[in-house]
Scaffold this active site. Structure first.
Site, PDB file in Angstrom:
ATOM      1  N   ASN A 159      52.229  45.167  37.507  1.00  0.00           N
ATOM      2  CA  ASN A 159      50.807  45.417  37.743  1.00  0.00           C
ATOM      3  C   ASN A 159      50.402  46.843  37.402  1.00  0.00           C
ATOM      4  O   ASN A 159      49.265  47.104  37.014  1.00  0.00           O
ATOM      5  CB  ASN A 159      50.436  45.113  39.193  1.00  0.00           C
ATOM      6  CG  ASN A 159      51.460  45.625  40.176  1.00  0.00           C
ATOM      7  OD1 ASN A 159      52.630  45.234  40.130  1.00  0.00           O
ATOM      8  ND2 ASN A 159      51.048  46.505  41.059  1.00  0.00           N
TER       9      ASN A 159
ATOM     10  N   SER B  28      47.163  34.471  41.161  1.00  0.00           N
ATOM     11  CA  SER B  28      46.092  34.897  42.059  1.00  0.00           C
ATOM     12  C   SER B  28      44.748  34.803  41.328  1.00  0.00           C
ATOM     13  O   SER B  28      44.659  35.132  40.148  1.00  0.00           O
ATOM     14  CB  SER B  28      46.347  36.342  42.485  1.00  0.00           C
ATOM     15  OG  SER B  28      45.269  36.829  43.230  1.00  0.00           O
ATOM     16  N   ALA B  29      43.707  34.368  42.047  1.00  0.00           N
ATOM     17  CA  ALA B  29      42.418  34.094  41.401  1.00  0.00           C
ATOM     18  C   ALA B  29      41.653  35.364  41.009  1.00  0.00           C
ATOM     19  O   ALA B  29      41.056  35.431  39.939  1.00  0.00           O
ATOM     20  CB  ALA B  29      41.552  33.256  42.349  1.00  0.00           C
ATOM     21  N   HIS B  30      41.695  36.377  41.883  1.00  0.00           N
ATOM     22  CA  HIS B  30      40.775  37.504  41.645  1.00  0.00           C
ATOM     23  C   HIS B  30      41.201  38.407  40.485  1.00  0.00           C
ATOM     24  O   HIS B  30      40.435  39.256  40.044  1.00  0.00           O
ATOM     25  CB  HIS B  30      40.551  38.315  42.932  1.00  0.00           C
ATOM     26  CG  HIS B  30      41.721  39.119  43.409  1.00  0.00           C
ATOM     27  ND1 HIS B  30      41.741  40.486  43.364  1.00  0.00           N
ATOM     28  CD2 HIS B  30      42.899  38.759  43.962  1.00  0.00           C
ATOM     29  CE1 HIS B  30      42.879  40.934  43.893  1.00  0.00           C
ATOM     30  NE2 HIS B  30      43.597  39.907  44.254  1.00  0.00           N
TER      31      HIS B  30
ATOM     32  N   THR C   2      49.927  37.264  47.548  1.00  0.00           N
ATOM     33  CA  THR C   2      50.765  37.825  48.621  1.00  0.00           C
ATOM     34  C   THR C   2      51.361  36.684  49.442  1.00  0.00           C
ATOM     35  O   THR C   2      52.584  36.615  49.656  1.00  0.00           O
ATOM     36  CB  THR C   2      49.914  38.755  49.523  1.00  0.00           C
ATOM     37  OG1 THR C   2      49.442  39.828  48.711  1.00  0.00           O
ATOM     38  CG2 THR C   2      50.713  39.302  50.680  1.00  0.00           C
TER      39      THR C   2
ATOM     40  N   CYS D  19      46.892  56.520  48.508  1.00  0.00           N
ATOM     41  CA  CYS D  19      46.474  57.648  49.331  1.00  0.00           C
ATOM     42  C   CYS D  19      46.576  57.215  50.781  1.00  0.00           C
ATOM     43  O   CYS D  19      45.944  56.251  51.187  1.00  0.00           O
ATOM     44  CB  CYS D  19      45.041  58.006  48.982  1.00  0.00           C
ATOM     45  SG  CYS D  19      44.519  59.524  49.733  1.00  0.00           S
TER      46      CYS D  19
END
Ligand SMILES: Cc1ncc(COP(=O)(O)O)c(C=O)c1O
Length: 377
Positions: free
Chosen positions: A161, A209-211, A79, A326
């Protein structure tokens, strides 16, 4: 306490976050035990050690990209890297009075949010037309550049994604290089899932991004080439003054570790089993053809609202995702599916299954059977 954590079972939401890899866990344990707490800016021994850890990780990430480590800046995730890369390109474009940006409506919210902010500052965003497979039309950048001399830069993700649809980033990066138009590429979902290091843009940025690869969350990186990345968190000498603030040492260490793991090419996992198992159920349809999507991602349209299916699968022990968010108790349709031309009701019927290092083929078949039971029950 046990030394080895069990590998999570039936976890099919790797595009959201991939569980921590055993090698990362081990590296973090060792770092914590042997002094992984220093400040890389300090001149004494613990600082020098921390600084070495950061630079070693930078080299590992650079090798995974086949790029120059000096061009890598660590961030708090994709981000921040998207914001940093896009706003840097916008500053340069503004200087050159090129106030037009080409982007895809399928981008991640971190990119879309940034573009909306630039629109308020007077930029014009041209949204690329989409093909039938959830991606911008191939020649969009070339076509727009020939029509609009004010085109400043373009933004393209490498893979979506939600649907896993591969995007035309290679073509855009090459067109951009030839035309002198920088391209910002959000490579978050493609990095380490592909069979070779990505073809980095010679003019523009690549974000990761790492995760998404089983390292810690809250850390990522931007690789910037041919355009200068302007400092966005000032007042600090870190990251060559581009990003002030003490480095996320353990996060960066974990990112370095996953950069060195064998590529997650998913050759052992075949998600098409799910398509074949559910193929007989009326109203079930795969959204993106196999050759046009990430091998770890299967996106389906179901004949029912998927938030309920996701809940039932959760109760049965399976983690999957509906792209819809949601909020305040109501389920909003997925913006990606709406942009692809799905109606508001249809855009609540998308299901994402994303596999990764934890999965076995046996689990895939079990998930297919569980889904079949829910849909036929
Ligand atoms: C394509 C894409 N870009 C950016 C992000 C944001 O990544 P991070 O969580 O590292 O900020 C994500 C995460 O879902 C993503 O999938």
């Amino acid at each position: 306490m046990s030394q080895t954590e069990p590998i999570p079972r039936n976890y099919f939401d790797h595009n959201a976050t991939s569980p921590l890899r055993p090698r990362v866990r081990q590296a973090l344990r060792e770092a914590l035990e042997f002094g992984g707490w220093g400040n890389p800016s300090s001149v004494h021994a613990s600082g020098r050690k921390a600084s070495r850890m950061v630079e070693e990780a930078r080299e590992k990430v650079a090798r995974s990209l086949r790029g120059d480590p000096r061009r890598i800046t660590f961030t708090s995730g994709a981000t921040e890297a998207n914001h940093a890369g896009i706003t840097s390109l916008a500053r340069e474009a503004k200087r050159q009075h090129r106030m037009v940006i080409l982007a895809s409506p399928l981008e991640h919210p971190s990119v879309l949010g940034c573009l909306v902010g630039l629109e308020r500052q007077g930029f014009k965003i041209v949204w690329s037309e989409l093909n039938d497979h959830g991606a911008p039309k191939d020649g969009s950048l070339e076509d727009l550049a020939s029509l609009d001399k004010e085109l400043g830069f373009a933004v393209c993700m490498a893979a979506n994604n939600e649907t896993g649809a591969l995007q035309p980033w290679v073509r855009w990066a090459r067109d951009g290089e030839r035309l002198g138009i920088p391209v910002h590429i959000d490579g978050t979902q493609l990095w380490r899932k592909w069979s070779s290091p990505p073809d980095l843009p010679k003019l523009g940025n690549w974000v990761l991004s790492a995760h998404k690869q089983g390292a810690l969350s809250g850390v990522g990186a931007i690789y910037s080439s041919g355009v200068s990345l302007e400092g966005w968190l000032g007042d600090g000498p870190q990251e060559r003054t581009r990003r002030g603030g003490t480095e996320n040492l353990l996060g960066i260490l974990s990112l370095g570790e996953v950069s060195e793991l064998p590529l997650d090419d998913h050759s052992q996992i075949d998600l098409t089993v799910i398509e074949r198992t559910l193929g007989r159920i009326p109203g079930v349809k795969s959204s993106i053809p196999l050759t046009l999507r990430l091998p770890n991602t299967l996106h389906l349209r179901l004949p029912v609202r998927t938030d309920l299916v996701v809940q039932r699968l959760d109760l049965a022990g399976y983690a999957v995702s509906s792209g819809s968010a949601c909020s305040s108790g109501s389920v909003k349709p997925s913006s990606v599916l709406l942009a692809m031309g799905w109606g508001p009701e249809e855009a609540r019927q998308g299901l994402r299954i994303s596999s990764g290092w934890t999965n076995t083929q046996e689990e895939v078949q079990e998930l297919a059977d569980a889904l079949q039971e829910i849909l036929e029950g």
